[in-house]
Design a protein around this motif. Sequence first.
Motif, short mmCIF file in Angstrom:
data_model
loop_
_atom_site.label_atom_id
_atom_site.label_comp_id
_atom_site.label_asym_id
_atom_site.label_seq_id
_atom_site.Cartn_x
_atom_site.Cartn_y
_atom_site.Cartn_z
N GLY A 122 0.79 -1.22 0.00
CA GLY A 122 0.00 0.00 0.00
C GLY A 122 0.82 1.27 0.00
N ARG A 123 0.11 2.37 -0.25
CA ARG A 123 0.76 3.67 -0.42
C ARG A 123 1.36 4.22 0.87
NH1 ARG A 123 -2.32 7.75 1.52
NH2 ARG A 123 -4.48 7.20 1.94
N ILE A 124 0.72 3.99 2.02
CA ILE A 124 1.24 4.54 3.28
C ILE A 124 2.62 3.97 3.56
CG2 ILE A 124 0.89 4.69 5.78
CD1 ILE A 124 -1.14 6.37 4.27
N SER A 125 2.75 2.68 3.42
CA SER A 125 4.04 2.03 3.63
C SER A 125 5.07 2.51 2.61
CB SER A 125 3.86 0.50 3.55
OG SER A 125 5.07 -0.16 3.66
N ALA A 126 4.65 2.61 1.35
CA ALA A 126 5.57 3.07 0.30
C ALA A 126 6.02 4.50 0.54
CB ALA A 126 4.90 2.93 -1.06
N MET A 127 5.10 5.36 0.98
CA MET A 127 5.46 6.75 1.25
C MET A 127 6.43 6.84 2.44
SD MET A 127 1.73 8.50 0.60
CE MET A 127 2.18 10.16 1.10
N ALA A 128 6.29 5.95 3.40
CA ALA A 128 7.18 5.95 4.56
C ALA A 128 8.56 5.38 4.25
CB ALA A 128 6.54 5.18 5.71
N LEU A 129 8.60 4.37 3.38
CA LEU A 129 9.86 3.65 3.16
C LEU A 129 10.56 3.95 1.84
CD1 LEU A 129 8.75 0.20 4.59
CD2 LEU A 129 10.30 1.83 5.65
N ILE A 130 9.82 4.39 0.83
CA ILE A 130 10.44 4.66 -0.47
C ILE A 130 10.60 6.15 -0.70
CG2 ILE A 130 10.26 4.36 -2.97
CD1 ILE A 130 8.71 1.73 -2.41
N ASP A 131 9.48 6.87 -0.73
CA ASP A 131 9.51 8.31 -0.99
C ASP A 131 8.18 8.90 -0.55
OD1 ASP A 131 8.98 10.80 -2.67
OD2 ASP A 131 11.07 10.40 -3.21
N GLU A 132 8.23 10.03 0.14
CA GLU A 132 6.98 10.61 0.64
C GLU A 132 6.04 11.06 -0.46
OE1 GLU A 132 8.48 15.15 1.67
OE2 GLU A 132 8.61 13.61 3.23
N SER A 133 6.54 11.19 -1.68
CA SER A 133 5.67 11.57 -2.80
C SER A 133 5.28 10.36 -3.65
CB SER A 133 6.35 12.63 -3.67
OG SER A 133 7.52 12.10 -4.26
N PHE A 134 5.49 9.16 -3.13
CA PHE A 134 5.21 7.92 -3.88
C PHE A 134 3.75 7.88 -4.30
CE2 PHE A 134 4.36 3.47 -4.59
CZ PHE A 134 5.53 3.00 -5.15
N ARG A 135 3.52 7.47 -5.55
CA ARG A 135 2.16 7.31 -6.09
C ARG A 135 1.96 5.85 -6.45
NH1 ARG A 135 1.58 11.04 -3.58
NH2 ARG A 135 1.39 13.20 -4.24
N ILE A 136 1.17 5.15 -5.67
CA ILE A 136 0.99 3.70 -5.83
C ILE A 136 0.44 3.34 -7.21
CG2 ILE A 136 -1.32 3.55 -4.78
CD1 ILE A 136 1.44 1.03 -4.01
N THR A 137 -0.46 4.16 -7.76
CA THR A 137 -1.05 3.83 -9.06
C THR A 137 -0.03 3.93 -10.20
OG1 THR A 137 -1.86 6.09 -9.26
CG2 THR A 137 -3.41 4.44 -8.43
N ARG A 138 1.01 4.74 -10.03
CA ARG A 138 2.02 4.90 -11.08
C ARG A 138 3.29 4.11 -10.83
NH1 ARG A 138 1.10 11.02 -11.12
NH2 ARG A 138 2.79 10.95 -9.63
N GLU A 139 3.63 3.88 -9.56
CA GLU A 139 4.96 3.33 -9.26
C GLU A 139 4.95 1.93 -8.66
OE1 GLU A 139 7.70 7.01 -8.18
OE2 GLU A 139 5.79 7.13 -7.09
N HIS A 140 3.77 1.31 -8.55
CA HIS A 140 3.73 -0.05 -8.02
C HIS A 140 4.50 -0.99 -8.95
CE1 HIS A 140 0.87 -1.78 -10.94
NE2 HIS A 140 0.42 -0.53 -11.01
#
Length: 194
Positions: A122-140
């Motif tokens: 999910g996006r919350i985890s990705a924003m915390a661990l990858i990048d705070e501007s992570f967009r799950i629909t584009r970068e999954h």
Amino acid sequence: MDEKWEELKKECMGCAGCSLCSTRHSLVFGDGNPNAEIMLIGEGPGEQEDLQGLPFVGPAGKLLDSMLEMIDLDRSRVYIANIVKCRPPNNRDPKQEEQSACRRWLDRQLELVSPKLIVCLGRISAMALIDESFRITREHGQWFDVGGRRIMATYHPSALLRDVSKRPEAFSDLRVLRKEIKAVCTGTYNNDRI
């Protein structure tokens, strides 16, 4: 589990670092193989997780188990944790201050597991661990190297329960994960079943 794990779990269970401690039924520390090469990280416990004290045991957990099974994994071959260890009321997104208060526990889990691959659910985890501007629909489904760790994100299983149209994309992400497992993992991961 060894002494370091038991000590960390005991410390974490007594955490009162944010207001979530006052509304939780159970603290959800994590579960799985502490020597896993693959670590899955969600955002926070839901209702069933809060009641049972284990991550991903409700409907989203059943779907996660099925997703893992698709690539010949199960909970004995991964370690599962969350960004926050206590359920946010009404399953709302964890606030930044709650994530910050809990981050020390996750960082120590990451240190002890020392996974070769991390999958953000999910996006919350990705924003915390990858990048705070992570967009799950584009970068999954894309791999990122962050702080010496290999990390990717896919849709959270609860999002896939709400929107089944995202399931083919999540299945593609699983194929990306399987390919990376074959490339970098050893032992029981790197066999003909994966």
